[in-house]
Structure formats: structure tokens, C-alpha cells
Design a protein around this motif. Structure first.
Motif, PDB file in Angstrom:
ATOM      1  N   SER A 249       0.872  -1.175   0.000  1.00  0.00           N
ATOM      2  CA  SER A 249       0.000   0.000   0.000  1.00  0.00           C
ATOM      3  C   SER A 249       0.906   1.222   0.000  1.00  0.00           C
ATOM      4  O   SER A 249       2.127   1.089   0.012  1.00  0.00           O
ATOM      5  N   ALA A 250       0.319   2.387   0.028  1.00  0.00           N
ATOM      6  CA  ALA A 250       1.125   3.607   0.014  1.00  0.00           C
ATOM      7  C   ALA A 250       1.998   3.717   1.266  1.00  0.00           C
ATOM      8  O   ALA A 250       3.060   4.336   1.237  1.00  0.00           O
ATOM      9  N   ASP A 251       1.564   3.097   2.377  1.00  0.00           N
ATOM     10  CA  ASP A 251       2.282   3.232   3.644  1.00  0.00           C
ATOM     11  C   ASP A 251       3.038   1.990   4.090  1.00  0.00           C
ATOM     12  O   ASP A 251       3.914   2.082   4.938  1.00  0.00           O
ATOM     13  N   LEU A 252       2.682   0.815   3.557  1.00  0.00           N
ATOM     14  CA  LEU A 252       3.255  -0.431   4.041  1.00  0.00           C
ATOM     15  C   LEU A 252       3.789  -1.284   2.910  1.00  0.00           C
ATOM     16  O   LEU A 252       3.289  -1.230   1.788  1.00  0.00           O
ATOM     17  N   GLY A 253       4.776  -2.107   3.232  1.00  0.00           N
ATOM     18  CA  GLY A 253       5.282  -3.082   2.277  1.00  0.00           C
ATOM     19  C   GLY A 253       4.548  -4.399   2.456  1.00  0.00           C
ATOM     20  O   GLY A 253       3.375  -4.429   2.839  1.00  0.00           O
ATOM     21  N   TYR A 254       5.256  -5.483   2.216  1.00  0.00           N
ATOM     22  CA  TYR A 254       4.719  -6.836   2.357  1.00  0.00           C
ATOM     23  C   TYR A 254       5.371  -7.503   3.553  1.00  0.00           C
ATOM     24  O   TYR A 254       6.464  -7.114   3.972  1.00  0.00           O
ATOM     25  N   PHE A 255       4.746  -8.527   4.083  1.00  0.00           N
ATOM     26  CA  PHE A 255       5.309  -9.329   5.167  1.00  0.00           C
ATOM     27  C   PHE A 255       6.538 -10.073   4.649  1.00  0.00           C
ATOM     28  O   PHE A 255       7.549 -10.149   5.319  1.00  0.00           O
ATOM     29  N   SER A 256       6.463 -10.602   3.410  1.00  0.00           N
ATOM     30  CA  SER A 256       7.571 -11.271   2.730  1.00  0.00           C
ATOM     31  C   SER A 256       7.344 -11.200   1.228  1.00  0.00           C
ATOM     32  O   SER A 256       6.207 -11.088   0.776  1.00  0.00           O
ATOM     33  N   ILE A 257       8.428 -11.295   0.463  1.00  0.00           N
ATOM     34  CA  ILE A 257       8.374 -11.355  -1.004  1.00  0.00           C
ATOM     35  C   ILE A 257       9.323 -12.475  -1.437  1.00  0.00           C
ATOM     36  O   ILE A 257      10.452 -12.560  -0.943  1.00  0.00           O
ATOM     37  N   PHE A 258       8.884 -13.310  -2.367  1.00  0.00           N
ATOM     38  CA  PHE A 258       9.668 -14.470  -2.795  1.00  0.00           C
ATOM     39  C   PHE A 258       9.982 -14.382  -4.293  1.00  0.00           C
ATOM     40  O   PHE A 258       9.371 -15.075  -5.102  1.00  0.00           O
ATOM     41  N   VAL A 259      10.956 -13.536  -4.663  1.00  0.00           N
ATOM     42  CA  VAL A 259      11.264 -13.338  -6.084  1.00  0.00           C
ATOM     43  C   VAL A 259      11.824 -14.598  -6.731  1.00  0.00           C
ATOM     44  O   VAL A 259      11.648 -14.807  -7.930  1.00  0.00           O
ATOM     45  N   GLY A 260      12.466 -15.457  -5.946  1.00  0.00           N
ATOM     46  CA  GLY A 260      13.017 -16.701  -6.485  1.00  0.00           C
ATOM     47  C   GLY A 260      11.939 -17.668  -6.956  1.00  0.00           C
ATOM     48  O   GLY A 260      12.229 -18.584  -7.724  1.00  0.00           O
ATOM     49  N   ASN A 261      10.718 -17.461  -6.523  1.00  0.00           N
ATOM     50  CA  ASN A 261       9.600 -18.316  -6.929  1.00  0.00           C
ATOM     51  C   ASN A 261       8.675 -17.635  -7.925  1.00  0.00           C
ATOM     52  O   ASN A 261       7.551 -18.093  -8.133  1.00  0.00           O
TER      53      ASN A 261
ATOM     54  N   SER B 174       4.654 -10.664 -18.362  1.00  0.00           N
ATOM     55  CA  SER B 174       3.832 -10.683 -17.162  1.00  0.00           C
ATOM     56  C   SER B 174       4.412 -11.716 -16.210  1.00  0.00           C
ATOM     57  O   SER B 174       4.796 -12.804 -16.636  1.00  0.00           O
ATOM     58  N   LEU B 175       4.478 -11.354 -14.949  1.00  0.00           N
ATOM     59  CA  LEU B 175       5.034 -12.221 -13.907  1.00  0.00           C
ATOM     60  C   LEU B 175       4.083 -12.290 -12.721  1.00  0.00           C
ATOM     61  O   LEU B 175       3.399 -11.312 -12.416  1.00  0.00           O
ATOM     62  N   ILE B 176       4.083 -13.419 -12.049  1.00  0.00           N
ATOM     63  CA  ILE B 176       3.418 -13.556 -10.760  1.00  0.00           C
ATOM     64  C   ILE B 176       4.525 -13.726  -9.720  1.00  0.00           C
ATOM     65  O   ILE B 176       5.385 -14.603  -9.855  1.00  0.00           O
ATOM     66  N   VAL B 177       4.511 -12.885  -8.706  1.00  0.00           N
ATOM     67  CA  VAL B 177       5.505 -12.954  -7.637  1.00  0.00           C
ATOM     68  C   VAL B 177       4.782 -13.318  -6.337  1.00  0.00           C
ATOM     69  O   VAL B 177       3.919 -12.562  -5.879  1.00  0.00           O
ATOM     70  N   PRO B 178       5.123 -14.468  -5.740  1.00  0.00           N
ATOM     71  CA  PRO B 178       4.504 -14.836  -4.468  1.00  0.00           C
ATOM     72  C   PRO B 178       4.918 -13.874  -3.352  1.00  0.00           C
ATOM     73  O   PRO B 178       6.074 -13.429  -3.301  1.00  0.00           O
ATOM     74  N   THR B 179       3.974 -13.554  -2.493  1.00  0.00           N
ATOM     75  CA  THR B 179       4.228 -12.665  -1.365  1.00  0.00           C
ATOM     76  C   THR B 179       3.513 -13.209  -0.134  1.00  0.00           C
ATOM     77  O   THR B 179       2.775 -14.187  -0.226  1.00  0.00           O
ATOM     78  N   GLU B 180       3.731 -12.558   0.956  1.00  0.00           N
ATOM     79  CA  GLU B 180       2.911 -12.759   2.145  1.00  0.00           C
ATOM     80  C   GLU B 180       2.451 -11.376   2.576  1.00  0.00           C
ATOM     81  O   GLU B 180       3.256 -10.447   2.651  1.00  0.00           O
TER      82      GLU B 180
END
Length: 148
Positions: A92-104, A116-122
Motif C-alpha cells: 500500500s502507500a504506507d506499508l510493504g509486504y510481510f515477505s516477497i519471494f522473487v526466487g519463486n 507478465s510475472l506472478i511474484v509470491p508474497t505474504e
């Protein structure tokens, strides 16, 4: 019988992937887009696609805020391809993600016009990490990126 069915689905609910949340895309002209925030180990937190023309870089703002300190920096070709554009993706404008998994990350489309890419996050939901994903769409001819 209906109660057993509900119990079954309720038991599976924690394993479901949350729908993609709205992502906030901004320029790299902020304190977050700083080499000091490069997430280590770099081999697990960076990825290249389209013969190195697209690069994903995970940034961690040193655990602040505690729930959502991970952001994604994306380098991609400019409209004429002579340099790299830079976008910062946050939850969001104020927060990031709990985790980001670019390797996946998964490539959905990669052709001369873009990718187009899908990047898994938490994401953070009431203090709990919940599996989610972001979709990145890059238009090589226009030198633009969108995320959702």
C-alpha cells in the motif's frame, strides 16, 4: 452431513492463497529505494528475466514497520530501451509486504512486446502472514509497468 462439509472447508481455509491485494506502484525516488535496504542473501532476493532486461530486487526497510517491511524494486527497459526504468512496488502507500519471494516468480508471458510475472508474497492480515501474490505487467514498447 452439512456440518461435516463446513468443517472440511474451514480446515482448508488457512492453506488457501489470498487473492492479490492492490499493489502500490511508485517511482524509486524515495528513501525505501536505497541500496542499504537490499535484502540478503542477494541470491535469494534478486531475480532476472527476459535476458536480464527485467530485474526484481527485494528491499527490506530493516524491519520497520515490523509487519510489512519488504518492498519490490523492479528495473525494466525504458520506452526506447536505452536505459532502465525503476519502479517500487509496495503493499500500500504506507506499508510493504510481510515477505516477497522473487526466487519463486512465475512467468506468465514473455515476448517481444512485454512480459507478465506472478511474484509470491505474504501479506499481513491482523498480524498474521497470509500467502498472496502480485502480478507485474511490463510493456516493453511503452516502457511502462503495472502491478496488481
Amino acid at each position: 452431513m452439512r456440518m461435516k462439509s463446513l468443517s472440511f472447508w474451514a480446515a482448508l481455509l488457512p492453506f488457501a492463497v489470498a487473492p492479490a491485494l492492490a499493489a502500490s506502484v511508485s517511482t524509486c525516488d524515495s528513501y525505501i529505494a536505497n541500496a542499504a535496504f537490499l535484502a540478503f542473501p542477494t541470491a535469494e532476493n534478486t531475480a532476472e528475466f527476459a535476458d536480464g532486461r527485467v530485474r526484481l530486487i527485494t528491499l527490506d526497510t530493516a524491519g520497520e514497520p515490523a509487519c510489512c517491511s519488504f518492498h519490490l524494486m523492479v528495473l525494466y527497459p525504458s520506452e526506447d530501451g536505452s536505459y532502465s526504468e525503476c519502479a517500487l512496488i509496495s503493499g500500500s502507500a504506507d506499508l510493504g509486504y510481510f515477505s516477497i519471494f522473487v526466487g519463486n516468480a512465475t512467468v506468465l508471458r514473455n515476448d517481444a512486446e512485454g512480459m507478465s510475472l506472478i511474484v509470491p508474497t505474504e501479506s499481513n492480515v491482523d498480524g498474521t502472514a497470509v500467502a498472496a501474490e502480485m502480478q507485474l505487467d511490463i510493456d516493453f514498447s511503452a516502457g511502462t509497468l503495472s502491478a496488481k
